[in-house]
Scaffold this motif. Sequence first.
Motif, mmCIF file in Angstrom:
data_model
loop_
_atom_site.group_PDB
_atom_site.id
_atom_site.type_symbol
_atom_site.label_atom_id
_atom_site.label_comp_id
_atom_site.label_asym_id
_atom_site.label_seq_id
_atom_site.Cartn_x
_atom_site.Cartn_y
_atom_site.Cartn_z
ATOM 1 N N GLY A 257 7.835 27.072 -19.421
ATOM 2 C CA GLY A 257 8.215 27.155 -18.018
ATOM 3 C C GLY A 257 7.540 26.130 -17.130
ATOM 4 N N VAL A 258 6.892 25.132 -17.736
ATOM 5 C CA VAL A 258 6.217 24.086 -16.970
ATOM 6 C C VAL A 258 7.176 22.914 -16.755
ATOM 7 N N TRP A 259 7.255 22.446 -15.520
ATOM 8 C CA TRP A 259 8.079 21.278 -15.214
ATOM 9 C C TRP A 259 7.248 20.028 -15.479
ATOM 10 N N GLN A 260 7.413 19.468 -16.667
ATOM 11 C CA GLN A 260 6.671 18.281 -17.058
ATOM 12 C C GLN A 260 7.376 17.012 -16.575
ATOM 13 N N THR A 261 6.605 16.062 -16.074
ATOM 14 C CA THR A 261 7.170 14.762 -15.717
ATOM 15 C C THR A 261 7.406 13.989 -17.004
ATOM 16 N N SER A 262 8.652 13.549 -17.214
ATOM 17 C CA SER A 262 9.000 12.855 -18.456
ATOM 18 C C SER A 262 9.283 11.367 -18.242
ATOM 19 N N GLN A 263 9.648 10.992 -17.023
ATOM 20 C CA GLN A 263 9.877 9.591 -16.703
ATOM 21 C C GLN A 263 9.386 9.319 -15.293
ATOM 22 N N ILE A 264 8.861 8.121 -15.075
ATOM 23 C CA ILE A 264 8.384 7.763 -13.738
ATOM 24 C C ILE A 264 8.546 6.271 -13.514
ATOM 25 N N ILE A 265 9.120 5.931 -12.372
ATOM 26 C CA ILE A 265 9.287 4.534 -11.962
ATOM 27 C C ILE A 265 8.672 4.389 -10.583
ATOM 28 N N SER A 266 7.865 3.367 -10.391
ATOM 29 C CA SER A 266 7.250 3.145 -9.081
ATOM 30 C C SER A 266 7.696 1.802 -8.526
ATOM 31 N N THR A 267 7.943 1.783 -7.203
ATOM 32 C CA THR A 267 8.342 0.555 -6.516
ATOM 33 C C THR A 267 7.396 0.322 -5.357
ATOM 34 N N ARG A 268 6.501 -0.635 -5.523
ATOM 35 C CA ARG A 268 5.509 -0.914 -4.504
ATOM 36 C C ARG A 268 6.142 -1.733 -3.365
ATOM 37 N N GLY A 269 5.813 -1.341 -2.133
ATOM 38 C CA GLY A 269 6.346 -2.059 -0.983
ATOM 39 C C GLY A 269 7.758 -1.648 -0.604
ATOM 40 N N ALA A 270 8.243 -0.523 -1.130
ATOM 41 C CA ALA A 270 9.604 -0.066 -0.846
ATOM 42 C C ALA A 270 9.806 0.159 0.659
ATOM 43 N N ALA A 271 10.938 -0.302 1.167
ATOM 44 C CA ALA A 271 11.197 -0.249 2.607
ATOM 45 C C ALA A 271 11.183 1.179 3.148
ATOM 46 N N GLN A 272 11.723 2.138 2.390
ATOM 47 C CA GLN A 272 11.845 3.509 2.892
ATOM 48 C C GLN A 272 10.512 4.237 2.980
ATOM 49 N N CYS A 273 9.454 3.662 2.444
ATOM 50 C CA CYS A 273 8.141 4.317 2.497
ATOM 51 C C CYS A 273 7.201 3.695 3.521
ATOM 52 N N GLN A 274 7.645 2.651 4.194
ATOM 53 C CA GLN A 274 6.784 1.985 5.164
ATOM 54 C C GLN A 274 6.572 2.869 6.402
ATOM 55 N N PRO A 275 5.375 2.829 7.004
ATOM 56 C CA PRO A 275 5.094 3.663 8.176
ATOM 57 C C PRO A 275 5.850 3.164 9.392
ATOM 58 N N SER B 73 0.826 -1.203 0.000
ATOM 59 C CA SER B 73 0.000 0.000 0.000
ATOM 60 C C SER B 73 0.864 1.258 0.000
ATOM 61 N N TYR B 74 2.157 1.076 0.180
ATOM 62 C CA TYR B 74 3.105 2.199 0.228
ATOM 63 C C TYR B 74 4.055 2.092 -0.956
ATOM 64 N N VAL B 75 4.185 3.200 -1.687
ATOM 65 C CA VAL B 75 4.875 3.177 -2.975
ATOM 66 C C VAL B 75 5.974 4.238 -3.026
ATOM 67 N N LEU B 76 7.101 3.867 -3.601
ATOM 68 C CA LEU B 76 8.179 4.820 -3.853
ATOM 69 C C LEU B 76 8.130 5.222 -5.322
ATOM 70 N N TYR B 77 8.065 6.521 -5.569
ATOM 71 C CA TYR B 77 8.068 7.045 -6.927
ATOM 72 C C TYR B 77 9.401 7.748 -7.202
ATOM 73 N N ASN B 78 9.999 7.422 -8.328
ATOM 74 C CA ASN B 78 11.243 8.053 -8.779
ATOM 75 C C ASN B 78 10.946 8.691 -10.128
ATOM 76 N N THR B 79 10.995 10.012 -10.192
ATOM 77 C CA THR B 79 10.570 10.701 -11.405
ATOM 78 C C THR B 79 11.645 11.652 -11.927
ATOM 79 N N ARG B 80 11.541 11.929 -13.217
ATOM 80 C CA ARG B 80 12.367 12.956 -13.848
ATOM 81 C C ARG B 80 11.421 14.014 -14.395
ATOM 82 N N LEU B 81 11.784 15.285 -14.216
ATOM 83 C CA LEU B 81 11.000 16.384 -14.754
ATOM 84 C C LEU B 81 11.880 17.255 -15.633
ATOM 85 N N ASP B 82 11.307 17.737 -16.722
ATOM 86 C CA ASP B 82 12.009 18.624 -17.641
ATOM 87 C C ASP B 82 11.187 19.889 -17.851
ATOM 88 N N LYS B 83 11.847 21.021 -17.803
ATOM 89 C CA LYS B 83 11.176 22.305 -17.961
ATOM 90 C C LYS B 83 10.997 22.606 -19.439
#
Length: 219
Positions: free
Chosen positions: A201-219, A187-197
């Motif tokens: 002048g808008v910072w658009q998300t160009s790449q996104i990787i998600s890791t479900r169950g990542a240890a660093q996001c656990q409560p 239920s806890y997800v780590l998102y790693n994204t890249r944004l390009d302006k």
Amino acid sequence: MNRRPTLLAALALTAAAALTLSACGSDDDSPSKDTDEIVGADTGGEKSASPSKSAEASTDRPKIELPPDLKLTFEGGETGDPVKDAILADSAERMRAVDAAITGTDPEGEALAFYNTGKALEAALNWVAQFEEAGATMTGEARYYDRKVTLKDKSSATLVFCADESKGFSKDKKTNKIQKTPVTKNSYVLYNTRLDKNAQGVWQTSQIISTRGAAQCQP
């Protein structure tokens, strides 16, 4: 006349063209979980009911509204650095835009195309299509936290953040039945994204990787 399928098809062609021309590295652009729980619901440094600083900066930006039964919260929206704050704001708007396309509050997908490009646009379209095919929408809550920006240069950056999607679920559009699922580490997800302006002048998300169950996001 329902224009949404035509628009999404056009966006898909745009994403495919961007990928063909791009020299970027690989990216995990497939959604990382079933539609039983929310992926990509958004909340920024403030409550999502308020427009982000990014959205307030220009009247040309699409207005994003979400249904009342979907609450999104973003923590840590102000760093004291105006560039990083703009990145955080536009990233939050990106997440909200995906949810707006799924829930039908942005049937034209205007915000989806505004805040996404390249592989991230392809991933967003794929995720929206999965909900469409399932006849489902979103409900509940999602919280985004531990958002950390790293500037690469004047026009590109990475943003890593966690999501608590334990209170977000899919809902059948016809019956309004909520598909509740038990809370697990996934239920806890780590998102790693890249944004390009972009040129506007808008910072658009160009790449996104998600890791479900990542240890660093656990409560």
